[in-house]
Motif scaffolding. Structure first.
Motif, short mmCIF file in Angstrom:
data_model
loop_
_atom_site.label_atom_id
_atom_site.label_comp_id
_atom_site.label_asym_id
_atom_site.label_seq_id
_atom_site.Cartn_x
_atom_site.Cartn_y
_atom_site.Cartn_z
N PRO A 49 0.78 -1.22 -0.01
CA PRO A 49 0.07 0.00 -0.02
C PRO A 49 0.83 1.29 -0.06
N GLU A 50 2.04 1.10 0.47
CA GLU A 50 2.92 2.21 0.54
C GLU A 50 3.27 2.94 -0.85
N ALA A 51 3.14 2.37 -1.92
CA ALA A 51 3.46 2.50 -3.39
C ALA A 51 2.45 3.49 -3.75
N PHE A 52 1.09 3.89 -3.02
CA PHE A 52 0.23 4.59 -3.65
C PHE A 52 0.06 5.91 -2.97
N ASP A 53 -0.16 6.93 -3.93
CA ASP A 53 -0.39 8.27 -3.19
C ASP A 53 -1.86 8.74 -3.69
N LEU A 54 -1.86 9.11 -4.74
CA LEU A 54 -2.98 9.58 -5.48
C LEU A 54 -3.60 8.56 -6.44
N VAL A 55 -4.81 8.14 -6.35
CA VAL A 55 -5.36 7.03 -7.21
C VAL A 55 -6.58 7.61 -7.96
N VAL A 56 -6.81 7.66 -8.99
CA VAL A 56 -7.81 8.08 -9.61
C VAL A 56 -8.43 7.05 -10.52
N ALA A 57 -9.71 6.95 -10.12
CA ALA A 57 -10.65 5.34 -10.64
C ALA A 57 -12.07 6.01 -11.03
N SER A 58 -12.75 5.05 -11.71
CA SER A 58 -13.99 5.38 -12.13
C SER A 58 -14.99 5.16 -10.93
N ASN A 59 -16.22 5.52 -11.05
CA ASN A 59 -17.16 5.56 -9.98
C ASN A 59 -17.36 4.29 -9.27
N LEU A 60 -17.45 3.07 -9.79
CA LEU A 60 -17.57 1.84 -9.18
C LEU A 60 -16.26 1.41 -8.66
N PHE A 61 -14.99 1.55 -9.35
CA PHE A 61 -13.70 1.13 -8.88
C PHE A 61 -13.35 1.89 -7.60
N GLY A 62 -13.60 3.17 -7.84
CA GLY A 62 -13.30 4.05 -6.55
C GLY A 62 -14.14 3.61 -5.48
N ASP A 63 -15.41 3.35 -5.78
CA ASP A 63 -16.06 3.03 -4.58
C ASP A 63 -15.64 1.80 -3.76
N ILE A 64 -15.34 0.81 -4.47
CA ILE A 64 -14.93 -0.40 -4.07
C ILE A 64 -13.60 -0.40 -3.22
N LEU A 65 -12.57 0.26 -3.89
CA LEU A 65 -11.38 0.63 -3.28
C LEU A 65 -11.32 1.50 -2.27
N SER A 66 -12.24 2.19 -2.01
CA SER A 66 -12.42 3.33 -0.73
C SER A 66 -12.63 2.34 0.41
N ASP A 67 -13.36 1.33 0.18
CA ASP A 67 -13.75 0.52 1.32
C ASP A 67 -12.46 -0.19 1.87
N MET A 68 -11.59 -0.50 0.89
CA MET A 68 -10.39 -1.31 0.97
C MET A 68 -9.31 -0.38 1.65
N ALA A 69 -9.37 0.88 0.89
CA ALA A 69 -8.26 1.79 1.49
C ALA A 69 -8.64 2.02 3.11
N ALA A 70 -10.02 2.03 3.31
CA ALA A 70 -10.39 2.46 4.72
C ALA A 70 -9.98 1.32 5.74
N ILE A 71 -10.05 0.21 5.36
CA ILE A 71 -9.61 -0.90 6.33
C ILE A 71 -8.32 -1.21 6.54
N ILE A 72 -7.54 -0.97 5.61
CA ILE A 72 -6.08 -1.02 5.57
C ILE A 72 -5.40 -0.08 6.46
N THR A 73 -6.17 1.18 6.63
CA THR A 73 -5.86 2.21 7.56
C THR A 73 -6.42 2.11 8.78
N GLY A 74 -7.07 1.17 9.04
CA GLY A 74 -7.90 0.87 10.54
C GLY A 74 -9.04 0.36 10.46
N SER A 75 -10.14 1.61 9.84
CA SER A 75 -11.51 1.45 10.06
C SER A 75 -12.32 2.16 9.01
N ILE A 76 -13.47 1.64 8.76
CA ILE A 76 -14.26 2.26 7.67
C ILE A 76 -14.88 3.46 8.70
#
Ligand code: NAD
Ligand code: IPM
Ligand code: MN
Length: 356
Positions: free
Chosen positions: A232-259
């Motif tokens: 995950p440390e490889a990422f900073d700004l991630v630009v994504a379509s509506n659905l992909f951005g939605d799904i990756l949001s929950d994933m990014a939330a949990i790897i930083t601790g909690s939704i």
């Protein structure tokens, strides 16, 4: 100081509870810094639907147009289909006010444990720039032969050159402003979706050419999901379509601790129409009414709203207060390993605000 009018829609479930705490913090900031904010509450959402047969009045969008920003909790009710609740409230607001950027920061703060056991504080700091008005969420399609055995559902993804380019440009501008060293990452699935996603990929290449100093990467969404966990440390700004951005949001939330910590802004960068700020999470019917929801995502979303409205110092003060509460680990909600109630966490942020 000119007045700033904020529309408040608590919505459903824990949305009601977490916005209470966000409002407490906003009102404390109003008292302290005299920002000239004026809050107007609208009782729209699922209870309104059960009473009136609609999630909000027919002129609701016109009403909201007169506001400088919208602060929303969450929408969703176990007894009403999600496609009704969301398509009658949240999604029309995003579309009508052309909030084409959905900005979702995810940072591994000191004091938080990531399920990725080797991640140290600040190692994970991913901002998702999600396209928010078209793509897979375009309201285009239909159901034919409804309720018959030969029923057909058609759901069309819409990827316009303008829609793709403008959100991708927003991500590059943000990377330039932040002096990002890591690549701007585009998430795609053009190997399988050879039309819309190809328009996306070409838009990314064209816009990237205007920012030659910024490194880039393009990842297929399945690989991106894996890389969010693997490095995950490889990422900073991630630009994504509506659905992909939605799904990756929950994933990014949990790897930083909690939704319960993940904040979000639905932004109209032109500033002519109101932007809307809301936590990433939903109405969480499983914990609604128990007073245990984490209000920090709602509070951090309020900070994003202040920043958007030009109150950067006040936004930073709220962020610092939240960080203090997390680092002290004395008053944390259960999703972060503590036992504090929603209200106690809100109060802890208020009192931390006194020392920043
Ligand atoms: P959810 O985000 O509501 O909940 C997922 C899980 O995370 C649940 O176990 C919940 O208890 C937990 N959780 C979420 N927020 C939390 C918080 N602040 N503190 C502690 N725990 C928290 O997602 P879901 O269960 O898929 O959806 C529930 C409803 O919310 C559905 O109707 C859905 O459509 C809606 N929804 C609305 C929005 C929105 O309005 N922006 C966003 C997502 C989901
Ligand atoms: C979000 C939510 C919404 C979305 C739903 C509730 C329509 O999941 O804001 O992340 O997918 O945009
Ligand atoms: Mn979501």
């Amino acid at each position: 100081m000119s007045k700033k009018r904020i529309a408040i829609i608590r919505g459903d479930g824990i949305g009601v509870e977490v916005i209470e705490e966000g409002l407490k913090v906003l009102c404390a900031m109003e008292d302290r810094a005299r920002l000239g904010f004026e809050f107007t509450e609208f009782p729209w959402g699922s209870d309104y639907y059960l009473e009136h047969g609609a999630m909000m009045p027919t002129d609701a969008l016109d009403t909201l147009a007169g506001f400088d920003a919208i602060y929303l909790g969450a929408v969703g009710h176990p007894e009403i289909h999600d496609h009704v609740t969301l398509n009658e409230l949240l999604l029309p607001i995003r579309r009508r006010f052309d909030q084409y950027v959905c900005l979702r920061p995810n940072t591994l703060f000191p004091g938080m444990d990531s399920p990725l056991k080797n991640a140290a504080p600040w190692d994970i700091d991913i901002t998702i720039v999600r396209e928010n008005t078209e793509g897979e969420y375009a309201d285009v399609g239909g159901i034919q032969f409804k309720n018959q055995p030969n029923e057909i559902g058609v759901q069309t993804g819409v990827f316009t050159r303008r829609g793709c380019e403008r959100v991708i440009r927003y991500a590059f501008e943000l990377a330039r402003k932040r002096g990002s060293q890591k690549p701007v990452a585009s998430i795609t699935k053009s190997n399988a979706q050879g039309y819309g996603m190809v328009v996306w990929d070409c838009a990314f290449e064209r816009v990237a050419a205007d920012y030659p100093e910024l490194p880039t990467m393009s990842l297929l969404v399945d690989a991106a999901a894996m890389e969010f966990v693997r490095r995950p440390e490889a990422f900073d700004l991630v630009v994504a379509s509506n659905l992909f951005g939605d799904i990756l949001s929950d994933m990014a939330a949990i790897i930083t601790g909690s939704i319960g910590l993940a904040a979000s802004g639905n932004i109209n960068p032109d500033g002519e129409q109101p932007s809307m700020f809301e936590p990433v999470h939903g109405s969480a019917p499983d914990i609604a009414g128990k007073g245990v929801a984490n209000p920090l995502a709602a509070i951090l979303s309020a900070a994003m709203m202040l920043e958007h409205l030009g109150q950067a110092a006040e936004a930073e003060a709220i962020q610092k207060a939240v960080l203090l509460v997390i680092e002290r680990r004395e008053m944390l909600p259960s999703d972060m390993g503590g036992t504090a109630t929603t209200q106690q966490v809100g109060d802890a942020v208020l009192s931390a605000l006194g020392s920043v």
